[in-house]
Motif scaffolding. Sequence first.
Motif, PDB file in Angstrom:
ATOM      1  N   VAL A 121      44.351 -53.177  23.633  1.00  8.81           N
ATOM      2  CA  VAL A 121      43.076 -52.622  23.172  1.00  8.81           C
ATOM      3  C   VAL A 121      42.894 -52.872  21.681  1.00  8.81           C
ATOM      4  CG1 VAL A 121      41.703 -50.526  22.928  1.00  8.81           C
ATOM      5  CG2 VAL A 121      43.162 -50.837  24.957  1.00  8.81           C
ATOM      6  N   GLU A 122      41.749 -53.456  21.329  1.00  6.45           N
ATOM      7  CA  GLU A 122      41.395 -53.655  19.926  1.00  6.45           C
ATOM      8  C   GLU A 122      40.233 -52.748  19.507  1.00  6.45           C
ATOM      9  OE1 GLU A 122      40.630 -57.859  19.524  1.00  6.45           O
ATOM     10  OE2 GLU A 122      42.736 -58.236  19.025  1.00  6.45           O
ATOM     11  N   HIS A 123      39.223 -52.611  20.357  1.00  4.76           N
ATOM     12  CA  HIS A 123      38.062 -51.768  20.073  1.00  4.76           C
ATOM     13  C   HIS A 123      37.650 -51.059  21.359  1.00  4.76           C
ATOM     14  CE1 HIS A 123      37.531 -53.921  16.239  1.00  4.76           C
ATOM     15  NE2 HIS A 123      37.633 -55.040  16.922  1.00  4.76           N
ATOM     16  N   ALA A 124      36.977 -49.937  21.198  1.00  6.41           N
ATOM     17  CA  ALA A 124      36.440 -49.192  22.339  1.00  6.41           C
ATOM     18  C   ALA A 124      35.057 -48.691  21.976  1.00  6.41           C
ATOM     19  CB  ALA A 124      37.354 -48.016  22.694  1.00  6.41           C
ATOM     20  N   ALA A 125      34.140 -48.735  22.939  1.00  6.39           N
ATOM     21  CA  ALA A 125      32.770 -48.308  22.655  1.00  6.39           C
ATOM     22  C   ALA A 125      32.140 -47.644  23.865  1.00  6.39           C
ATOM     23  CB  ALA A 125      31.917 -49.500  22.221  1.00  6.39           C
ATOM     24  N   ARG A 126      31.447 -46.560  23.621  1.00  3.45           N
ATOM     25  CA  ARG A 126      30.568 -45.942  24.613  1.00  3.45           C
ATOM     26  C   ARG A 126      29.261 -46.716  24.564  1.00  3.45           C
ATOM     27  NH1 ARG A 126      33.194 -42.925  21.019  1.00  3.45           N
ATOM     28  NH2 ARG A 126      34.472 -41.147  21.690  1.00  3.45           N
ATOM     29  N   VAL A 127      28.707 -47.063  25.711  1.00  4.23           N
ATOM     30  CA  VAL A 127      27.553 -47.966  25.755  1.00  4.23           C
ATOM     31  C   VAL A 127      26.414 -47.351  26.551  1.00  4.23           C
ATOM     32  CG1 VAL A 127      26.749 -50.277  26.360  1.00  4.23           C
ATOM     33  CG2 VAL A 127      29.133 -49.947  25.686  1.00  4.23           C
ATOM     34  N   VAL A 128      25.218 -47.392  25.991  1.00  6.86           N
ATOM     35  CA  VAL A 128      24.003 -47.094  26.736  1.00  6.86           C
ATOM     36  C   VAL A 128      22.915 -48.016  26.215  1.00  6.86           C
ATOM     37  CG1 VAL A 128      23.274 -45.210  25.181  1.00  6.86           C
ATOM     38  CG2 VAL A 128      22.444 -45.276  27.553  1.00  6.86           C
ATOM     39  N   ASP A 129      22.122 -48.568  27.124  1.00 11.42           N
ATOM     40  CA  ASP A 129      21.047 -49.492  26.759  1.00 11.42           C
ATOM     41  C   ASP A 129      19.716 -48.808  27.053  1.00 11.42           C
ATOM     42  OD1 ASP A 129      20.660 -52.635  26.172  1.00 11.42           O
ATOM     43  OD2 ASP A 129      19.110 -51.953  27.565  1.00 11.42           O
ATOM     44  N   ASP A 130      18.766 -48.948  26.134  1.00 14.93           N
ATOM     45  CA  ASP A 130      17.466 -48.285  26.325  1.00 14.93           C
ATOM     46  C   ASP A 130      16.376 -49.243  26.784  1.00 14.93           C
ATOM     47  OD1 ASP A 130      16.759 -49.735  24.070  1.00 14.93           O
ATOM     48  OD2 ASP A 130      16.641 -47.991  22.738  1.00 14.93           O
ATOM     49  N   GLY A 131      16.764 -50.451  27.148  1.00 14.80           N
ATOM     50  CA  GLY A 131      15.804 -51.461  27.573  1.00 14.80           C
ATOM     51  C   GLY A 131      15.530 -52.509  26.521  1.00 14.80           C
ATOM     52  N   SER A 132      15.831 -52.203  25.276  1.00 16.28           N
ATOM     53  CA  SER A 132      15.657 -53.177  24.194  1.00 16.28           C
ATOM     54  C   SER A 132      16.821 -53.175  23.210  1.00 16.28           C
ATOM     55  CB  SER A 132      14.354 -52.916  23.436  1.00 16.28           C
ATOM     56  OG  SER A 132      14.342 -51.615  22.880  1.00 16.28           O
ATOM     57  N   VAL A 133      17.584 -52.081  23.178  1.00 20.25           N
ATOM     58  CA  VAL A 133      18.719 -51.947  22.270  1.00 20.25           C
ATOM     59  C   VAL A 133      19.930 -51.445  23.054  1.00 20.25           C
ATOM     60  CG1 VAL A 133      19.620 -50.838  20.191  1.00 20.25           C
ATOM     61  CG2 VAL A 133      17.179 -51.367  20.350  1.00 20.25           C
ATOM     62  N   ALA A 134      21.061 -52.086  22.863  1.00 17.44           N
ATOM     63  CA  ALA A 134      22.326 -51.575  23.380  1.00 17.44           C
ATOM     64  C   ALA A 134      22.970 -50.758  22.273  1.00 17.44           C
ATOM     65  CB  ALA A 134      23.245 -52.710  23.820  1.00 17.44           C
ATOM     66  N   TRP A 135      23.187 -49.471  22.554  1.00 15.90           N
ATOM     67  CA  TRP A 135      23.789 -48.551  21.590  1.00 15.90           C
ATOM     68  C   TRP A 135      25.274 -48.450  21.888  1.00 15.90           C
ATOM     69  CZ3 TRP A 135      20.811 -46.352  17.725  1.00 15.90           C
ATOM     70  CH2 TRP A 135      19.436 -46.508  17.863  1.00 15.90           C
ATOM     71  N   LEU A 136      26.103 -48.770  20.899  1.00 16.43           N
ATOM     72  CA  LEU A 136      27.552 -48.705  21.025  1.00 16.43           C
ATOM     73  C   LEU A 136      28.067 -47.621  20.083  1.00 16.43           C
ATOM     74  CD1 LEU A 136      26.814 -51.523  22.175  1.00 16.43           C
ATOM     75  CD2 LEU A 136      28.954 -52.383  21.202  1.00 16.43           C
ATOM     76  N   LEU A 137      28.709 -46.612  20.650  1.00 19.41           N
ATOM     77  CA  LEU A 137      29.246 -45.505  19.863  1.00 19.41           C
ATOM     78  C   LEU A 137      30.757 -45.615  19.843  1.00 19.41           C
ATOM     79  CD1 LEU A 137      27.075 -42.625  21.380  1.00 19.41           C
ATOM     80  CD2 LEU A 137      26.477 -44.260  19.576  1.00 19.41           C
ATOM     81  N   THR A 138      31.327 -45.596  18.651  1.00 21.55           N
ATOM     82  CA  THR A 138      32.772 -45.747  18.529  1.00 21.55           C
ATOM     83  C   THR A 138      33.300 -44.791  17.474  1.00 21.55           C
ATOM     84  OG1 THR A 138      34.542 -47.389  18.263  1.00 21.55           O
ATOM     85  CG2 THR A 138      32.616 -47.598  16.803  1.00 21.55           C
ATOM     86  N   GLU A 139      34.614 -44.793  17.306  1.00 20.42           N
ATOM     87  CA  GLU A 139      35.194 -43.930  16.274  1.00 20.42           C
ATOM     88  C   GLU A 139      34.689 -44.381  14.906  1.00 20.42           C
ATOM     89  OE1 GLU A 139      36.791 -41.190  17.277  1.00 20.42           O
ATOM     90  OE2 GLU A 139      36.185 -42.042  19.189  1.00 20.42           O
ATOM     91  N   PRO A 140      34.516 -43.464  13.965  1.00 20.57           N
ATOM     92  CA  PRO A 140      33.853 -43.825  12.698  1.00 20.57           C
ATOM     93  C   PRO A 140      34.533 -44.959  11.935  1.00 20.57           C
ATOM     94  CG  PRO A 140      34.825 -41.610  12.601  1.00 20.57           C
ATOM     95  CD  PRO A 140      34.827 -42.027  14.030  1.00 20.57           C
ATOM     96  N   ALA A 141      35.865 -44.981  11.944  1.00 19.18           N
ATOM     97  CA  ALA A 141      36.567 -46.036  11.197  1.00 19.18           C
ATOM     98  C   ALA A 141      36.469 -47.398  11.872  1.00 19.18           C
ATOM     99  CB  ALA A 141      38.039 -45.654  11.027  1.00 19.18           C
ATOM    100  N   ASP A 142      36.039 -47.428  13.131  1.00 25.78           N
ATOM    101  CA  ASP A 142      35.995 -48.699  13.860  1.00 25.78           C
ATOM    102  C   ASP A 142      34.609 -49.313  13.903  1.00 25.78           C
ATOM    103  OD1 ASP A 142      37.501 -50.657  15.399  1.00 25.78           O
ATOM    104  OD2 ASP A 142      36.305 -50.019  17.125  1.00 25.78           O
ATOM    105  N   ALA A 143      33.587 -48.626  13.419  1.00 25.40           N
ATOM    106  CA  ALA A 143      32.227 -49.152  13.515  1.00 25.40           C
ATOM    107  C   ALA A 143      32.085 -50.469  12.754  1.00 25.40           C
ATOM    108  CB  ALA A 143      31.225 -48.128  13.002  1.00 25.40           C
ATOM    109  N   ALA A 144      32.507 -50.496  11.498  1.00 25.65           N
ATOM    110  CA  ALA A 144      32.371 -51.724  10.706  1.00 25.65           C
ATOM    111  C   ALA A 144      33.234 -52.854  11.265  1.00 25.65           C
ATOM    112  CB  ALA A 144      32.719 -51.447   9.245  1.00 25.65           C
TER     113      ALA A 144
END
Length: 250
Positions: free
Chosen positions: A84-107
Amino acid sequence: MSAFAGRAGFVATESGPAAHFGNPLGEQRLLARGRAVVELGLGVVTVTGPDRLSWLNSITSQLLTGLAAGVSTETLVLDQSGRVEHAARVVDDGSVAWLLTEPADAAPLAAWLDSMRFMLRVEVADRSADFATIGWFGESAPFASTDLPETPVAEWVDPWASVTPGGWGYADQEAHPASDWTLRIAVVTPGTAGAIAASDEPVAGLLAYEALRIAAWRPSLSDVDERTIPHELDWLRSAVHLSKGCYRGQ
């Protein structure tokens, strides 16, 4: 700075959100019962463009092609050895895929995704500074949406309560402590987070949330080291589709 810093008893974590508000055990009970909200302070990465889902599908562990708008899932970035290198919670709203991750891993996640764009029609952005992430348990938020200045821009429903299609679980479903795990996370603007903080709704800190997460065996990137594979954390349950290539080169 946390939107909840003005609440009585506020004690900050190093990353900014509250660790607690003076009564971690009481906060934990309220949070578990769906009567409190918690500021999670997650990183927010967006992916836009017509190729976003097929592209994410090709470089991460979950089946994302054809993901319906509003449907929540989870995915991992694995190296050539399946670690495992990265992990993300994913939800798409039809035009944008939103990826939520731990704060230090976003960048780092945004930088890695950007490096993998090549010729496809996708754009990646780290939007962590633009949004707050508010979590609660249960189908309905403890706060009234009619009292908010804006509706959440995205809402993610944690799939951890059951084995997702294409996944695998190692424990009997009836015996798994995640059977009543009902976490939801709203991505909101700072103004909306401030309105929630200024309301009379009970709040909990991250100590309360982490206690509930660990009790439910719910993995997080904070549990990962350089040798972790998804199987060790039961992450095949929610973040891996075993009928497709799951890591680079597969």
